[in-house]
Design a protein around this motif. Structure first.
Motif, PDB file in Angstrom:
ATOM      1  N   LYS A  48       0.736  -1.432   0.118  1.00 39.36           N
ATOM      2  CA  LYS A  48      -0.117  -0.142  -0.210  1.00 39.36           C
ATOM      3  C   LYS A  48       0.939   1.315  -0.088  1.00 39.36           C
ATOM      4  N   ALA A  49       1.635   1.239   0.810  1.00 35.40           N
ATOM      5  CA  ALA A  49       2.714   2.424   0.902  1.00 35.40           C
ATOM      6  C   ALA A  49       3.480   2.809  -0.460  1.00 35.40           C
ATOM      7  N   LEU A  50       3.860   1.536  -0.950  1.00 36.23           N
ATOM      8  CA  LEU A  50       4.417   1.434  -2.387  1.00 36.23           C
ATOM      9  C   LEU A  50       3.799   2.198  -3.441  1.00 36.23           C
ATOM     10  N   ASP A  51       2.467   1.591  -3.394  1.00 33.04           N
ATOM     11  CA  ASP A  51       1.467   2.039  -4.533  1.00 33.04           C
ATOM     12  C   ASP A  51       1.143   3.538  -4.067  1.00 33.04           C
ATOM     13  N   GLU A  52       1.126   4.147  -3.101  1.00 31.51           N
ATOM     14  CA  GLU A  52       0.841   5.542  -2.593  1.00 31.51           C
ATOM     15  C   GLU A  52       2.001   6.334  -3.164  1.00 31.51           C
ATOM     16  N   ARG A  53       3.298   5.934  -3.209  1.00 31.79           N
ATOM     17  CA  ARG A  53       4.691   6.551  -3.357  1.00 31.79           C
ATOM     18  C   ARG A  53       4.609   6.524  -5.100  1.00 31.79           C
ATOM     19  N   GLU A  54       4.192   5.512  -5.537  1.00 31.49           N
ATOM     20  CA  GLU A  54       4.114   5.514  -7.147  1.00 31.49           C
ATOM     21  C   GLU A  54       2.989   6.600  -7.685  1.00 31.49           C
ATOM     22  N   LYS A  55       1.887   6.530  -6.935  1.00 28.24           N
ATOM     23  CA  LYS A  55       0.961   7.516  -7.380  1.00 28.24           C
ATOM     24  C   LYS A  55       1.294   8.897  -7.291  1.00 28.24           C
ATOM     25  N   SER A  56       2.031   9.201  -6.084  1.00 32.48           N
ATOM     26  CA  SER A  56       2.524  10.433  -5.781  1.00 32.48           C
ATOM     27  C   SER A  56       3.614  10.857  -6.927  1.00 32.48           C
ATOM     28  N   LEU A  57       4.728   9.968  -7.107  1.00 31.26           N
ATOM     29  CA  LEU A  57       5.601  10.140  -8.141  1.00 31.26           C
ATOM     30  C   LEU A  57       4.891  10.367  -9.658  1.00 31.26           C
ATOM     31  N   ALA A  58       3.859   9.593 -10.025  1.00 36.58           N
ATOM     32  CA  ALA A  58       3.282   9.958 -10.983  1.00 36.58           C
ATOM     33  C   ALA A  58       2.434  11.415 -11.382  1.00 36.58           C
ATOM     34  N   GLN A  59       1.976  11.739 -10.216  1.00 40.04           N
ATOM     35  CA  GLN A  59       1.398  13.104 -10.156  1.00 40.04           C
ATOM     36  C   GLN A  59       2.428  14.114 -10.160  1.00 40.04           C
TER      37      GLN A  59
END
Length: 163
Positions: A48-59
Motif C-alpha cells: 500500500k505504501a509503495l502504491d501511494e509513493r508510485e501514485k505521488s511520483l506519477a502526479q
C-alpha cells in the motif's frame, strides 16, 4: 473379563497420547498460521505504501510535464520587455565607452614606446660589448683574437667562380 479390561485401558492410553500429539500439532499449526497472517499484513502495508509513493511520483511527473509544455505562470509582455530593458542597461554598463577604450589604447601604446626607449638606452651597443670583453681578456692576459676572432675573420670568403 480382565483381558478385555486391559485391552480397553491400553486403547484409551493410545488414544490420549494420539490426542496430545494432535493437540500439539494443532497448536503449532495455529502459531504458523498466525505468523503467516502477520507477515501477510506487513506485506500488504508495504504494498500500500509503495502504491501511494508510485501514485505521488506519477502526479509529480505529470505536473512537471504540464509545467514544461504549458507554463501556468505566463508573464505579462510588459514585464518581459521591462526585464529585457533592465538587462540591456546592465550589459551597456559593463561595456566601456569607445572613447574611453581608445584613450586606454593610446595610453598603453605610449607606455610601450617609452619602455622601448628606456630599454634601448640601458642596453649596451654591440661595439661596447665587444670592447668590454676585450678589456676583460686583456686583464686576464689573453688576447682577444685567440679566443674571440673578429667579425671579419669569421665571415666566409667568397667562393671562386668557375671559369
Amino acid at each position: 473379563m480382565l483381558i478385555s479390561l486391559v485391552m480397553i485401558c491400553s486403547c484409551q492410553k493410545q488414544d490420549s497420547a494420539a490426542e496430545q500429539q494432535l493437540a500439539q500439532r494443532k497448536t503449532e499449526l495455529d502459531a504458523r498460521e498466525e505468523a503467516l497472517a502477520d507477515r501477510k499484513s506487513a506485506l500488504d502495508e508495504r504494498q500500500k505504501a509503495l502504491d501511494e509513493r508510485e501514485k505521488s511520483l506519477a502526479q509529480k511527473e505529470k505536473a512537471t510535464m504540464n509545467a514544461r509544455t504549458n507554463p501556468t505562470d505566463v508573464q505579462d509582455p510588459a514585464q518581459v520587455q521591462a526585464q529585457r530593458d533592465m538587462l540591456k542597461q546592465q550589459l551597456s554598463a559593463m561595456i566601456p565607452d569607445p572613447s574611453q577604450l581608445n584613450a586606454f589604447k593610446a595610453a598603453k601604446a605610449g607606455k610601450e614606446g617609452e619602455m622601448q626607449q628606456q630599454r634601448a638606452q640601458t642596453q649596451p651597443r654591440p661595439e661596447e660589448l665587444q670592447s668590454q670583453k676585450q678589456r676583460k681578456l686583456e686583464k686576464l692576459g689573453m688576447s682577444g683574437g685567440a679566443v674571440f676572432p673578429s667579425a671579419a675573420a669569421t665571415s666566409p670568403s667568397p667562393s671562386p667562380t668557375p671559369e
